[in-house]
Scaffold this motif. Sequence first.
Motif, PDB file in Angstrom:
ATOM      1  N   ILE A   1       0.847  -1.190   0.000  1.00 52.47           N
ATOM      2  CA  ILE A   1       0.000   0.000   0.000  1.00 52.47           C
ATOM      3  C   ILE A   1       0.880   1.235   0.000  1.00 52.47           C
ATOM      4  CG2 ILE A   1      -1.740   1.287   1.311  1.00 52.47           C
ATOM      5  CD1 ILE A   1      -2.667  -1.406   2.448  1.00 52.47           C
ATOM      6  N   GLY A   2       2.002   1.155   0.682  1.00 54.50           N
ATOM      7  CA  GLY A   2       2.940   2.273   0.721  1.00 54.50           C
ATOM      8  C   GLY A   2       3.005   2.940   2.072  1.00 54.50           C
ATOM      9  N   ILE A   3       2.069   2.621   2.968  1.00 55.25           N
ATOM     10  CA  ILE A   3       2.089   3.121   4.343  1.00 55.25           C
ATOM     11  C   ILE A   3       2.611   1.973   5.205  1.00 55.25           C
ATOM     12  CG2 ILE A   3       0.708   4.110   6.205  1.00 55.25           C
ATOM     13  CD1 ILE A   3      -1.324   4.970   4.066  1.00 55.25           C
ATOM     14  N   GLU A   4       3.830   2.099   5.672  1.00 55.14           N
ATOM     15  CA  GLU A   4       4.553   0.969   6.257  1.00 55.14           C
ATOM     16  C   GLU A   4       3.767   0.261   7.353  1.00 55.14           C
ATOM     17  OE1 GLU A   4       8.862  -0.039   8.387  1.00 55.14           O
ATOM     18  OE2 GLU A   4       8.417   1.990   7.674  1.00 55.14           O
ATOM     19  N   ALA A   5       3.238   1.025   8.299  1.00 61.06           N
ATOM     20  CA  ALA A   5       2.528   0.396   9.420  1.00 61.06           C
ATOM     21  C   ALA A   5       1.283  -0.338   8.947  1.00 61.06           C
ATOM     22  CB  ALA A   5       2.159   1.463  10.457  1.00 61.06           C
ATOM     23  N   LEU A   6       0.577   0.231   7.970  1.00 54.00           N
ATOM     24  CA  LEU A   6      -0.629  -0.416   7.471  1.00 54.00           C
ATOM     25  C   LEU A   6      -0.285  -1.673   6.675  1.00 54.00           C
ATOM     26  CD1 LEU A   6      -3.659  -0.463   7.166  1.00 54.00           C
ATOM     27  CD2 LEU A   6      -3.475   1.150   5.266  1.00 54.00           C
ATOM     28  N   ASP A   7       0.791  -1.637   5.898  1.00 54.13           N
ATOM     29  CA  ASP A   7       1.223  -2.829   5.181  1.00 54.13           C
ATOM     30  C   ASP A   7       1.540  -3.955   6.162  1.00 54.13           C
ATOM     31  OD1 ASP A   7       1.083  -2.193   2.423  1.00 54.13           O
ATOM     32  OD2 ASP A   7       2.807  -0.876   2.637  1.00 54.13           O
ATOM     33  N   THR A   8       2.169  -3.607   7.268  1.00 51.20           N
ATOM     34  CA  THR A   8       2.483  -4.611   8.287  1.00 51.20           C
ATOM     35  C   THR A   8       1.208  -5.178   8.888  1.00 51.20           C
ATOM     36  OG1 THR A   8       4.571  -3.503   8.816  1.00 51.20           O
ATOM     37  CG2 THR A   8       3.676  -5.011  10.468  1.00 51.20           C
ATOM     38  N   MET A   9       0.264  -4.305   9.205  1.00 55.77           N
ATOM     39  CA  MET A   9      -0.999  -4.765   9.790  1.00 55.77           C
ATOM     40  C   MET A   9      -1.765  -5.664   8.829  1.00 55.77           C
ATOM     41  SD  MET A   9      -2.379  -1.326  11.714  1.00 55.77           S
ATOM     42  CE  MET A   9      -3.734  -2.174  12.521  1.00 55.77           C
TER      43      MET A   9
ATOM     44  N   GLY B   1      -6.767 -14.542   3.238  1.00 54.22           N
ATOM     45  CA  GLY B   1      -5.528 -15.155   2.810  1.00 54.22           C
ATOM     46  C   GLY B   1      -4.291 -14.575   3.443  1.00 54.22           C
ATOM     47  N   SER B   2      -4.459 -13.699   4.438  1.00 49.71           N
ATOM     48  CA  SER B   2      -3.317 -13.031   5.055  1.00 49.71           C
ATOM     49  C   SER B   2      -3.307 -13.266   6.560  1.00 49.71           C
ATOM     50  CB  SER B   2      -3.375 -11.522   4.799  1.00 49.71           C
ATOM     51  OG  SER B   2      -3.352 -11.245   3.418  1.00 49.71           O
ATOM     52  N   LYS B   3      -2.114 -13.332   7.117  1.00 46.67           N
ATOM     53  CA  LYS B   3      -1.961 -13.400   8.562  1.00 46.67           C
ATOM     54  C   LYS B   3      -1.821 -11.971   9.062  1.00 46.67           C
ATOM     55  CE  LYS B   3       0.550 -15.879  12.186  1.00 46.67           C
ATOM     56  NZ  LYS B   3       1.697 -16.767  12.486  1.00 46.67           N
TER      57      LYS B   3
ATOM     58  N   PHE C   1       1.066   6.543  12.123  1.00 50.46           N
ATOM     59  CA  PHE C   1       0.668   5.697  13.239  1.00 50.46           C
ATOM     60  C   PHE C   1       1.505   6.001  14.476  1.00 50.46           C
ATOM     61  CE2 PHE C   1      -1.240   3.549   9.760  1.00 50.46           C
ATOM     62  CZ  PHE C   1      -2.321   2.847  10.274  1.00 50.46           C
ATOM     63  N   ALA C   2       0.880   5.869  15.626  1.00 51.54           N
ATOM     64  CA  ALA C   2       1.592   6.047  16.892  1.00 51.54           C
ATOM     65  C   ALA C   2       2.605   4.930  17.047  1.00 51.54           C
ATOM     66  CB  ALA C   2       0.599   6.037  18.052  1.00 51.54           C
ATOM     67  N   PRO C   3       3.679   5.174  17.811  1.00 53.29           N
ATOM     68  CA  PRO C   3       4.664   4.107  18.049  1.00 53.29           C
ATOM     69  C   PRO C   3       4.004   2.934  18.753  1.00 53.29           C
ATOM     70  CG  PRO C   3       5.498   6.247  18.753  1.00 53.29           C
ATOM     71  CD  PRO C   3       4.049   6.437  18.459  1.00 53.29           C
ATOM     72  N   ARG C   4       4.678   1.798  18.677  1.00 51.41           N
ATOM     73  CA  ARG C   4       4.182   0.631  19.404  1.00 51.41           C
ATOM     74  C   ARG C   4       3.992   0.971  20.866  1.00 51.41           C
ATOM     75  NH1 ARG C   4       1.722  -3.151  16.382  1.00 51.41           N
ATOM     76  NH2 ARG C   4       3.012  -3.753  14.595  1.00 51.41           N
TER      77      ARG C   4
ATOM     78  N   GLY D   1       2.809  -7.933  26.060  1.00 54.47           N
ATOM     79  CA  GLY D   1       1.685  -8.836  25.788  1.00 54.47           C
ATOM     80  C   GLY D   1       0.590  -8.212  24.974  1.00 54.47           C
ATOM     81  N   GLY D   2       0.860  -7.054  24.352  1.00 53.38           N
ATOM     82  CA  GLY D   2      -0.233  -6.367  23.660  1.00 53.38           C
ATOM     83  C   GLY D   2      -0.404  -6.749  22.209  1.00 53.38           C
ATOM     84  N   GLN D   3       0.452  -7.646  21.680  1.00 55.90           N
ATOM     85  CA  GLN D   3       0.400  -7.950  20.247  1.00 55.90           C
ATOM     86  C   GLN D   3      -0.306  -9.277  20.015  1.00 55.90           C
ATOM     87  OE1 GLN D   3       1.349  -5.827  18.137  1.00 55.90           O
ATOM     88  NE2 GLN D   3       1.098  -6.942  16.243  1.00 55.90           N
ATOM     89  N   ARG D   4      -1.363  -9.254  19.245  1.00 55.11           N
ATOM     90  CA  ARG D   4      -2.100 -10.461  18.904  1.00 55.11           C
ATOM     91  C   ARG D   4      -2.195 -10.571  17.401  1.00 55.11           C
ATOM     92  NH1 ARG D   4      -4.885  -7.721  22.431  1.00 55.11           N
ATOM     93  NH2 ARG D   4      -6.530  -7.137  20.994  1.00 55.11           N
ATOM     94  N   LYS D   5      -2.306 -11.772  16.938  1.00 55.14           N
ATOM     95  CA  LYS D   5      -2.392 -12.019  15.498  1.00 55.14           C
ATOM     96  C   LYS D   5      -3.746 -12.649  15.184  1.00 55.14           C
ATOM     97  CE  LYS D   5       1.941 -10.904  14.409  1.00 55.14           C
ATOM     98  NZ  LYS D   5       2.303  -9.893  13.425  1.00 55.14           N
ATOM     99  N   GLY D   6      -4.213 -12.378  13.975  1.00 55.96           N
ATOM    100  CA  GLY D   6      -5.438 -13.022  13.507  1.00 55.96           C
ATOM    101  C   GLY D   6      -5.255 -13.494  12.086  1.00 55.96           C
ATOM    102  N   HIS D   7      -6.032 -14.432  11.655  1.00 56.65           N
ATOM    103  CA  HIS D   7      -5.942 -14.950  10.289  1.00 56.65           C
ATOM    104  C   HIS D   7      -7.349 -15.117   9.746  1.00 56.65           C
ATOM    105  CE1 HIS D   7      -5.429 -17.783   6.988  1.00 56.65           C
ATOM    106  NE2 HIS D   7      -4.177 -17.377   6.933  1.00 56.65           N
ATOM    107  N   SER D   8      -7.599 -14.475   8.591  1.00 55.97           N
ATOM    108  CA  SER D   8      -8.921 -14.592   7.960  1.00 55.97           C
ATOM    109  C   SER D   8      -8.806 -15.483   6.756  1.00 55.97           C
ATOM    110  CB  SER D   8      -9.438 -13.205   7.535  1.00 55.97           C
ATOM    111  OG  SER D   8      -9.635 -12.398   8.670  1.00 55.97           O
ATOM    112  N   ALA D   9      -9.661 -16.455   6.675  1.00 50.15           N
ATOM    113  CA  ALA D   9      -9.621 -17.359   5.525  1.00 50.15           C
ATOM    114  C   ALA D   9     -10.460 -16.804   4.416  1.00 50.15           C
ATOM    115  CB  ALA D   9     -10.129 -18.721   5.930  1.00 50.15           C
TER     116      ALA D   9
END
Length: 520
Positions: free
Chosen positions: A260-268, A458-460, A477-480, A512-520
């Motif tokens: 997308i070009g927005i680093e934090a959003l691409d990571t998310m 299809g993305s984690k 985006f605000a820092p972590r 402990g604030g980082q969680r991951k999700g996966h949408s099929a």
Amino acid sequence: MISSDAVIQTGIEGLDAIFLGGIPSTNVTLVQGTAGSGKTLFGMEFIYRGITLFNEPGIIVTFEATPEKLMRDASSMGWELKELQDRNQLRIIFTSPQVFEQEVRSPDSLLLQSAAEMGAKRIFVDSIGLLAKVLGDGQVRQSTAETSYRELLQQLFRGLQGAGLNTMLSHEAGTSADSRDGLEAAIFLADTVVELTRSREDRRTHRGIEIIKSRGQNFEGGGHTLHITENKGLQVFRRVQAPARREMAQPSSLARRSLIGIEALDTMMGGGLFDGSTTMVVGVSGVGKSVLSAQILLEGAAKQGIRGLLVSLDEHPAQIIRNAETLGLDMQTSIDAGTLHILFESPQELDIDAHFANIVRTVEERNIQRLVIDGMTSYSTAAGSKLLYRDFFHAVVAYSKFRLMTTFFNYENPEFLGLSSYMPDFPVSSVVDNLILLNLAEFGPNLRRFLTVVKSRGSKHEFDSREYFIGQGGIAFAPREENCPAPLPASSYSSILSRAPARLRTSQPEGGGQRKGHSA
């Protein structure tokens, strides 16, 4: 689809496409409609385009409008008929139904002789319904008049076809019994029947066109949109509900990702977006949907060479460019370079079929690879019905998939405090591949902005809400959270999506604030 050498193209913009190439050359075409629906202009353009586009001389037979009036009306469309007459490519015959009836029955027809002398290939007769009236006058039995009219039409069709003329006839759809009976006979005998309509929707007028039948070919059924535009002529726009007739030789999405070009959003999003994917961005007014759109397009156009298109019903291009400049987003340079384009149409009097066709034409002419439709909620008012609104959305999604074009839709959620549905007025969030939620959360006397990736097929993807700010350069985006000084980070609160977060009694463990999700 029948072969191109077996059809005649009308030359009317968009019409040959819904005929899937054109009308079979041996067919007699009947154009029916009420007064003011555009029958005469339709037939005149058929003749005019035949001469100017295909070098096919033509004849216009008229019973009511004088040649001077026809030429005047044609001139308003940009068609100069007098010049064609002077070059013997066009002949306008002004006669009476009685004389024409005798001419049709004559074994040595002057009309057909005239057509042969000028090498005519097309003829338009306006309006054959008057012949039924002539035959009906003075008849003792109605059935006799009907039989005579059918016989006359059969004789007329045979004569014109035998002379090698591609024939178009108009017939007014009147309310009298004689008119209905005559039209019924003409519809039965004609090979191709086109109906023109003119209706009122609230206070606006809508013109439509439908192919009722066309022997020897397939065609796009249903009601399509017809425009009559000064200095242009007729335009037919295929209805957005019609299934696309495309050879699906390519996948509807790719495994290749683009940033997308927005680093934090691409990571998310799990490393960017799959090419050809569709994304819905949902948020209340003022949360930054338009800013995000401008930034996404600019990141692609200016830094990655991805051609972008912004479609808006809400803001004029000059206002969009000005607002972006206040945040340091230079859209004008990319527009001047041809890598970014803005398409604006007013929602007043917007015709969805024509609007969709305009989007498609712009995408193909400019080879657009990234599309943003800003303000999907404006389409609900413009479309006039939820069904047409939904049809437009599905048409854009299907076209985007076919083009492998990465597409973003902005939807304004009407709720302000509390969130019970992503899209309460337009529930199609299940159709898109990705769903991004922009929301406001209340922290004491302050409102703070948060972004959540709810779905990314299809993305984690990350499943956290990240705080962001709008300022110079657009969205940042605000820092972590582990690096955030006071005020307390978002992990210290619950119910952020409710937009009224409550502070937790105890802080979460560090890291402990980082969680991951996966949408099929």
